[in-house]
Design an enzyme around this catalytic site. Structure first.
Site, PDB file in Angstrom:
ATOM      1  CG  ASP A  79     -66.745  37.622   8.063  1.00 32.65           C
ATOM      2  OD1 ASP A  79     -66.746  36.936   7.179  1.00 32.65           O
ATOM      3  OD2 ASP A  79     -67.223  38.286   8.982  1.00 32.65           O
ATOM      4  CB  ILE A  80     -69.067  42.318   9.052  1.00 35.23           C
ATOM      5  CG1 ILE A  80     -69.464  43.836   9.441  1.00 35.23           C
ATOM      6  CG2 ILE A  80     -69.890  41.450   9.476  1.00 35.23           C
ATOM      7  CD1 ILE A  80     -71.013  44.534   8.215  1.00 35.23           C
ATOM      8  N   GLY A  89     -73.565  25.185   7.726  1.00 32.73           N
ATOM      9  CA  GLY A  89     -73.117  27.211   7.842  1.00 32.73           C
ATOM     10  C   GLY A  89     -73.721  27.916   7.499  1.00 32.73           C
ATOM     11  CG  HIS A 131     -65.524  32.233   5.503  1.00 30.70           C
ATOM     12  ND1 HIS A 131     -65.819  32.828   6.309  1.00 30.70           N
ATOM     13  CD2 HIS A 131     -66.438  31.552   4.980  1.00 30.70           C
ATOM     14  CE1 HIS A 131     -67.112  32.958   5.957  1.00 30.70           C
ATOM     15  NE2 HIS A 131     -67.451  31.930   5.558  1.00 30.70           N
ATOM     16  CG  HIS A 149     -69.130  33.678   1.248  1.00 31.20           C
ATOM     17  ND1 HIS A 149     -70.319  33.603   1.317  1.00 31.20           N
ATOM     18  CD2 HIS A 149     -68.789  33.183   3.049  1.00 31.20           C
ATOM     19  CE1 HIS A 149     -70.776  33.136   2.532  1.00 31.20           C
ATOM     20  NE2 HIS A 149     -70.734  32.737   3.130  1.00 31.20           N
ATOM     21  CG  ASN A 189     -69.813  27.048   5.627  1.00 31.21           C
ATOM     22  OD1 ASN A 189     -69.217  26.157   6.385  1.00 31.21           O
ATOM     23  ND2 ASN A 189     -69.662  28.544   6.204  1.00 31.21           N
TER      24      ASN A 189
HETATM   25  P1  AMP Z   1     -71.405  32.089   5.598  1.00 26.74           P
HETATM   26  O1  AMP Z   1     -72.073  31.653   7.023  1.00 26.74           O
HETATM   27  O2  AMP Z   1     -70.578  30.910   5.618  1.00 26.74           O
HETATM   28  O3  AMP Z   1     -72.691  32.068   4.742  1.00 26.74           O
HETATM   29  O4  AMP Z   1     -70.679  33.564   6.017  1.00 26.74           O
HETATM   30  C1  AMP Z   1     -70.930  35.125   5.533  1.00 26.74           C
HETATM   31  C2  AMP Z   1     -70.064  35.520   6.589  1.00 26.74           C
HETATM   32  O5  AMP Z   1     -70.885  36.897   5.589  1.00 26.74           O
HETATM   33  C3  AMP Z   1     -70.332  35.865   8.252  1.00 26.74           C
HETATM   34  O6  AMP Z   1     -68.596  35.421   8.611  1.00 26.74           O
HETATM   35  C4  AMP Z   1     -70.414  37.319   7.798  1.00 26.74           C
HETATM   36  O7  AMP Z   1     -69.864  37.889   8.860  1.00 26.74           O
HETATM   37  C5  AMP Z   1     -70.590  37.782   6.808  1.00 26.74           C
HETATM   38  N1  AMP Z   1     -70.946  39.137   6.437  1.00 26.74           N
HETATM   39  C6  AMP Z   1     -72.368  39.099   6.759  1.00 26.74           C
HETATM   40  N2  AMP Z   1     -72.556  40.766   5.848  1.00 26.74           N
HETATM   41  C7  AMP Z   1     -71.478  41.263   5.802  1.00 26.74           C
HETATM   42  C8  AMP Z   1     -71.156  42.248   5.661  1.00 26.74           C
HETATM   43  N3  AMP Z   1     -71.912  43.052   5.519  1.00 26.74           N
HETATM   44  N4  AMP Z   1     -69.985  43.211   5.403  1.00 26.74           N
HETATM   45  C9  AMP Z   1     -69.456  41.865   5.732  1.00 26.74           C
HETATM   46  N5  AMP Z   1     -69.151  40.758   6.063  1.00 26.74           N
HETATM   47  C10 AMP Z   1     -70.206  40.155   6.410  1.00 26.74           C
END
Ligand code: AMP
Length: 115
Positions: A33-34, A94, A103, A101, A88
Site C-alpha cells: 500500500d502506498i 471507506g 488489506h 482489495h 471495504n
Molecule cells: P480503500 O480505501 O479500502 O479503497 O483502500 C484503497 C487503498 O489503496 C488505500 O489504502 C491507498 O493507500 C491504496 N492505494 C491507492 N493508490 C495506490 C497505489 N498507486 N499504489 C498502492 N496503493 C495505493
C-alpha cells in the site's frame, strides 16, 4: 460476475504505473500500500476488475478463497503469523478504489472494533 470499469489498480496490473509487487499469479496480485497503515500493509487484488465483495457472484467464491490464501501467504512470507485482513465494500464504509482489495496489515497492535 460482472466486471467493472478500470481503476488505478488495473494500471498497476498492466505495469503502467509502479508498485512494489510482493506476489503474483494468474489470478491475483499483491503489492505494498502506498500509504501504509501498519509496518506491513499489502493489498491483495484479483486481476479481474471486480469492484468489491458486493459485486461477487457465487461463481466468484473460489477466486475469493484463493485471494484469502494469498493474504495468508504474503503475511507468512514476511514473517507474520498474526495479521488483520480487511475489505471495504462501498464508499460509505471507506472504499476509495473500486477494484476489490484485501488489506493485509501486521506489525503493530490493533483495536477492536475498527473505527
Ligand atoms: P480503500 O480505501 O479500502 O479503497 O483502500 C484503497 C487503498 O489503496 C488505500 O489504502 C491507498 O493507500 C491504496 N492505494 C491507492 N493508490 C495506490 C497505489 N498507486 N499504489 C498502492 N496503493 C495505493
Amino acid at each position: 460476475m460482472s466486471d467493472n470499469a478500470p481503476t488505478i489498480f488495473s494500471r498497476i496490473i498492466a505495469r503502467e504505473i509502479p508498485a512494489t509487487i510482493v506476489y503474483e499469479d494468474e489470478q491475483a496480485l499483491a503489492f505494498k500500500d502506498i500509504h501504509p497503515a501498519a509496518p506491513f500493509h499489502v493489498l491483495v487484488i484479483p486481476k479481474r476488475p471486480l469492484a468489491s465483495i458486493e459485486a461477487m457472484s457465487p461463481e466468484d467464491a473460489a477466486l475469493f478463497g484463493h485471494l484469502v490464501w494469498v493474504c495468508k501467504k504474503v503475511a507468512n512470507d514476511a514473517g507474520h503469523s498474526a495479521y488483520r485482513v480487511v475489505a471495504n465494500a462501498g464508499a460509505e464504509v471507506g472504499q476509495t478504489v473500486f477494484h476489490h482489495h484485501f488489506h493485509v496489515l501486521a506489525g503493530r497492535s490493533f483495536k477492536w472494533p475498527p473505527g
